[in-house]
Scaffold this motif. Structure first.
Motif: not given
Length: 105
Positions: A1-6
Motif C-alpha cells: 500500500m502506498s500513500y499520496p505525497d505529504a
C-alpha cells in the motif's frame, strides 16, 4: 500500500484541531425542514476533505437526480431512510443493515 505525497512537512504535529459540540447551531437551514452543519469544509481542510451533517425532516426534499463532476459524496445514515440515485434508478437506504451498497446492484 502506498500513500499520496505529504502535504504537511513540519517536524512537529500541526495545531489545527477544532472542537464542535453537538449543540452548535447549523450554518444553513432550508425551508424549515432541513438543517446543514458544516463540520469540515474544503476551505477548512485545504481542499482535501469535506464533511457535512444533514438533518432532514420526514417529508421528501432535496435536489432531483444529479451527479457531480468535481467531487464524490458519501452518506452515513444515522436514522431514517434516504433515497439515493445511482445513475439508473433510486435506492432507499437507511441505518438498517443491508446486503446492498448504495449505487451498486
Amino acid at each position: 500500500m502506498s500513500y499520496p505525497d505529504a502535504f504537511y512537512l513540519g517536524d512537529k504535529g500541526e495545531i489545527s484541531g477544532a472542537l464542535r459540540t453537538a449543540g452548535t447551531a447549523p450554518e444553513l437551514s432550508i425551508g424549515g425542514r432541513t438543517n446543514v452543519h458544516y463540520l469540515a469544509t474544503g476551505a477548512s481542510t485545504g481542499g482535501h476533505y469535506g464533511l457535512y451533517r444533514w438533518e432532514m425532516g420526514t417529508e421528501p426534499s432535496g435536489s432531483g437526480a444529479h451527479f457531480h463532476r468535481t467531487f464524490s459524496e458519501s452518506f452515513f445514515v444515522l436514522s431514517g431512510t434516504v433515497s439515493l440515485y445511482n445513475g439508473e434508478d433510486w435506492r432507499d437506504r437507511g441505518e438498517r443493515p443491508t446486503t446492498q451498497r448504495a449505487g451498486v446492484g
